[in-house]
Design an enzyme around this catalytic site. Structure first.
Site, PDB file in Angstrom:
ATOM      1  N   ARG A  73       0.845  -1.190   0.000  1.00  0.00           N
ATOM      2  CA  ARG A  73       0.000   0.000   0.000  1.00  0.00           C
ATOM      3  C   ARG A  73       0.886   1.248   0.000  1.00  0.00           C
ATOM      4  NH1 ARG A  73      -2.045   1.114   4.295  1.00  0.00           N
ATOM      5  NH2 ARG A  73      -1.417  -0.699   5.493  1.00  0.00           N
ATOM      6  N   TYR A 213      -1.427  -3.662  -6.735  1.00  0.00           N
ATOM      7  CA  TYR A 213      -1.140  -4.465  -5.544  1.00  0.00           C
ATOM      8  C   TYR A 213      -2.126  -4.274  -4.397  1.00  0.00           C
ATOM      9  CZ  TYR A 213       1.816  -7.303  -2.590  1.00  0.00           C
ATOM     10  OH  TYR A 213       2.301  -8.324  -1.817  1.00  0.00           O
ATOM     11  N   LYS A 222      -9.580  -2.232   2.043  1.00  0.00           N
ATOM     12  CA  LYS A 222      -9.295  -1.044   2.865  1.00  0.00           C
ATOM     13  C   LYS A 222     -10.071   0.170   2.366  1.00  0.00           C
ATOM     14  CE  LYS A 222      -5.977  -3.416   4.936  1.00  0.00           C
ATOM     15  NZ  LYS A 222      -6.138  -4.000   6.266  1.00  0.00           N
ATOM     16  N   HIS A 242     -10.907  -1.943  11.811  1.00  0.00           N
ATOM     17  CA  HIS A 242      -9.791  -2.759  11.334  1.00  0.00           C
ATOM     18  C   HIS A 242      -9.499  -3.813  12.397  1.00  0.00           C
ATOM     19  CE1 HIS A 242      -5.302  -2.800   9.973  1.00  0.00           C
ATOM     20  NE2 HIS A 242      -5.997  -3.658   9.290  1.00  0.00           N
ATOM     21  N   SER A 264      -0.085  -3.201  12.090  1.00  0.00           N
ATOM     22  CA  SER A 264       0.567  -4.273  11.333  1.00  0.00           C
ATOM     23  C   SER A 264       1.783  -4.818  12.083  1.00  0.00           C
ATOM     24  CB  SER A 264       0.960  -3.789   9.940  1.00  0.00           C
ATOM     25  OG  SER A 264       1.794  -2.680  10.052  1.00  0.00           O
ATOM     26  N   ALA A 265       2.126  -6.055  11.781  1.00  0.00           N
ATOM     27  CA  ALA A 265       3.277  -6.749  12.378  1.00  0.00           C
ATOM     28  C   ALA A 265       3.098  -7.054  13.857  1.00  0.00           C
ATOM     29  CB  ALA A 265       4.571  -5.973  12.146  1.00  0.00           C
ATOM     30  N   CYS A 266       1.843  -7.209  14.306  1.00  0.00           N
ATOM     31  CA  CYS A 266       1.581  -7.595  15.702  1.00  0.00           C
ATOM     32  C   CYS A 266       0.923  -8.968  15.790  1.00  0.00           C
ATOM     33  CB  CYS A 266       0.694  -6.565  16.384  1.00  0.00           C
ATOM     34  SG  CYS A 266       1.522  -4.993  16.695  1.00  0.00           S
ATOM     35  N   ASP A 289      -9.399  -9.432   9.559  1.00  0.00           N
ATOM     36  CA  ASP A 289      -8.927  -8.076   9.239  1.00  0.00           C
ATOM     37  C   ASP A 289      -9.953  -6.969   9.459  1.00  0.00           C
ATOM     38  OD1 ASP A 289      -6.786  -6.433   8.367  1.00  0.00           O
ATOM     39  OD2 ASP A 289      -7.680  -6.274   6.379  1.00  0.00           O
ATOM     40  N   ARG A 381       2.284 -11.934  -0.033  1.00  0.00           N
ATOM     41  CA  ARG A 381       0.926 -12.207   0.458  1.00  0.00           C
ATOM     42  C   ARG A 381       0.360 -13.511  -0.088  1.00  0.00           C
ATOM     43  NH1 ARG A 381      -1.504  -8.236   4.086  1.00  0.00           N
ATOM     44  NH2 ARG A 381       0.137  -6.681   4.200  1.00  0.00           N
TER      45      ARG A 381
HETATM   46  O1  SAT Z   1      -2.550  -4.362   1.077  1.00  0.00           O
HETATM   47  S1  SAT Z   1      -3.608  -4.406   2.108  1.00  0.00           S
HETATM   48  O2  SAT Z   1      -4.011  -3.054   2.467  1.00  0.00           O
HETATM   49  O3  SAT Z   1      -4.761  -5.126   1.622  1.00  0.00           O
HETATM   50  C1  SAT Z   1      -3.028  -5.198   3.471  1.00  0.00           C
HETATM   51  C2  SAT Z   1      -2.413  -4.303   4.470  1.00  0.00           C
HETATM   52  O4  SAT Z   1      -1.582  -3.468   4.140  1.00  0.00           O
HETATM   53  O5  SAT Z   1      -2.773  -4.440   5.644  1.00  0.00           O
HETATM   54 MN    MN Z   2      -5.206  -5.019   7.784  1.00  0.00          MN
END
Ligand code: SAT
Ligand code: MN
Length: 600
Positions: A73, A213, A222, A242, A264-266, A289, A381
């Protein structure tokens, strides 16, 4: 394939308008059938967008390698174009809407030349549920059309529900790479120098240009289910969050549904699919998510997962960290930017301790341990239907949703924040959510160990002024029957000792914290109060079968006075960006914390 029809005039007009603007070579209305999916995959095999994986290893699965400039993103290219700048707020990029429309129109003019324009009808939430939102994504990417078919309910059925005069969110997407007559396509067309991920919250429109992407391009996720839906939710009195949704069942068969927001990353996806180490307890996944919550007639908050698939980070997923995810990915999965093995399967860092010999990295080059950079991109992903997973809860698509008993806010904090803290009440819980923070890891941008405030894990996903969003949360609580509101908890699996060692084992043992949460919801276990809130008493967390010292447990819930003073200063700075808009209730919560800090 069935002939797709709609008599929705607004939709037909819009499709014509876009066709005239973008001048594609043809228009394809997606019906969502298996035959259609097969056709689109065939096209992507031809353009080398996809590689078929070894069917003996991973049936019906494919690998995609993106353009190395289009791997995540792009928050700095994401815009909220509300009429007034103050409605976008300090955490969003804002542009004047009519100016942005002009910019977009000139970019989209002719942008689909030589390509097929896919019209992708999708429903966020079960088809036909009165709580679902319908979107139509027009895209010139077959990868996006197929991915949308996995991530959302997609196709003709959605048009049936839309009917002649139903409302939809128009979501226009182009990779921004028109093809001249006779020009051969590249595997991953995109336009990295001209990316725009744009939302018009007042007119509920999405325009996305230049990226193929993830969240930039799969516009139901999102863009619609969070940024646009958060605005709809504010206007209609519900919450678009979220958050994961999990179903926790005790050995006695008592069920509790828990929602959780994590930056993210948790390990959010890992928690949504966690396999408890506690005998007799089970966790099933409702969503990993996004969570939409509304009050039911019974006064409780009911949650639905508006998605139909998982778009999860692959690296780090293993038998140890998330066995359920691994089993989910055994077939019918699209992998993007992972490494490839010599026998036609995929690999990523963390999947096994030792990388197999003969790897091809995510960019398509031979890779060994001596190569520069990882084999798999850190943001590689998997895209897979939730129904593939062994852990999915049977009620995941109940249109009424599931009643939420507890909401978790979690971050990655080496110090200060206890393993688990219960908020004293809703208002205090909103305070904890509004100051949620996490230390950045190597996998994310920014310096390792930097603290980033990510309120409600919504920083990049709130479609309006974050201070107004805090106000909306406060209003939701104030208008509710307090006894029926979920309890709010702050959790932190990442606390470290002074020597830098993790104090808590994490993963399956996090179910021990879920057990405490469930017991607090029932009121069957006590707590002790500290400056941040309510934490477990000694012996409060079930440590049967776990080797952990009493000192470690004590340390895990201790709040250090000096660090707390630093935290207060840091929260003050975080809050200052909202100026006058910061709700008074939150300023009051901060002064209560400051007072407690000055005494500790
Ligand atoms: O690329 S996404 O926004 O779908 C996933 C993310 O960044 O959390
Ligand atoms: Mn997410």
């Amino acid at each position: 394939m069935a002939e797709v029809v709609t008599r929705n005039k607004k939709l037909l007009d819009w499709v014509n308008e876009v066709k005239e603007l973008c001048t594609p070579k043809e228009v394809h209305w997606c019906d969502g059938s298996e035959a259609e999916k097969a056709l689109l995959i065939e096209r992507m095999l031809e353009t080398k967008t996809l590689k078929k994986l070894n069917p003996q290893k991973r049936p019906d699965s494919y690998w995609a390698g993106s353009d190395p400039r289009d791997v995540a993103r792009v928050e700095d290219r994401t815009f909220i174009c509300s009429e007034r700048e103050s409605d976008a707020g300090p955490s969003n990029n804002w542009r004047e809407p009519s100016e942005m429309r002009e910019t977009l129109k000139s970019l989209f003019r002719g942008s689909m030349a030589g390509r097929t324009m896919y019209v992708v009808p999708f429903s966020m939430g079960p088809i036909g549920s009165k709580f679902s939102l319908i979107g139509i994504e027009i895209t010139d990417s077959a990868y996006v059309a197929v991915s949308m078919g996995i991530m959302a309910r997609m196709g003709q059925e959605v048009l049936g529900v839309l009917g002649e005069d139903g409302e939809f969110v128009p979501a226009l997407h182009s990779v921004g790479a028109p093809l001249a007559e006779g020009q051969t396509d590249v595997p991953w067309p995109c336009n990295p120098d001209n990316r725009y991920i744009v939302h018009f919250p007042e007119t509920r429109e999405i325009w996305s240009y230049g990226s193929g992407y993830g969240g930039n391009a799969l516009l139901g996720k999102k863009c619609l289910a969070l940024r646009i839906a958060s605005v709809v939710a504010r206007d209609e009195g519900w919450l678009a969050e979220h958050m994961l949704i999990l179903k926790l069942t005790s050995p006695q068969g008592v069920v509790k549904y828990v929602a959780g927001a994590f930056p993210s990353a948790c390990g959010k996806t890992n928690l949504a699919m966690v396999v408890p180490t506690l005998p007799g307890w089970s966790v099933e996944t409702v969503g990993d998510d996004i969570c939409w919550m509304r009050f039911g007639e019974d006064g409780q908050l009911w949650a639905v997962n508006p998605e139909a698939g998982f778009f999860g980070v692959a690296p780090g997923t293993s038998e140890k960290t998330n066995p359920n995810a691994l089993h989910t990915l055994g077939k019918e999965t699209i992998f993007t930017n992972t490494a490839l093995t010599s026998d036609g399967d995929i690999w990523w860092e963390g999947l096994s301790d030792e990388p197999p010999a003969g790897l091809i990295d995510w960019k398509g080059n031979p890779w060994t341990k001596d190569s520069a950079g990882p084999a798999s991109h850190p943001n590689a992903r998997f895209t897979v239907s939730v129904t593939n997973g062994p852990s999915i809860a049977p009620e995941w698509e109940d249109p009424r949703g599931v009643p939420i008993s507890a909401i978790l806010f979690g971050g990655r904090r080496a110090s200060l924040v206890p393993l688990v803290t219960e908020a004293r009440d809703w208002e205090h819980g909103v305070f904890l959510g509004s100051v949620l923070a996490s230390e950045t890891t190597a996998a994310a941008d920014g310096k390792v160990g930097n603290l980033r405030r990510d309120p409600f894990a919504m920083l990049p996903f709130c479609g309006y002024n974050m201070a107004d969003y805090f106000g909306h949360w406060l209003k939701i609580g104030a208008g509710a029957d307090q006894s029926k509101l979920p309890k709010i908890f702050l959790v932190n699996w990442f606390r470290r000792s002074e020597q830098g060692k993790f104090l808590w084992p994490g993963y399956g043992d996090n179910a021990r914290v879920l057990e405490w949460v469930a017991k607090r919801v029932d009121g069957s276990v006590g707590y002790q109060e500290n400056a941040l809130g309510r934490v477990p008493e000694p012996g409060g967390i079930n440590t049967d079968g776990l080797s952990i010292t009493d000192e470690a447990l004590e340390e895990l819930v201790r709040v250090d006075g000096e660090l707390l003073s630093d935290e207060v200063a840091s929260i003050r700075e975080h809050y200052s960006q909202f100026g006058e808009k910061l709700p008074e209730a939150l300023a009051k919560q901060l002064s209560i914390l400051a007072e407690a800090a000055s005494k500790s």
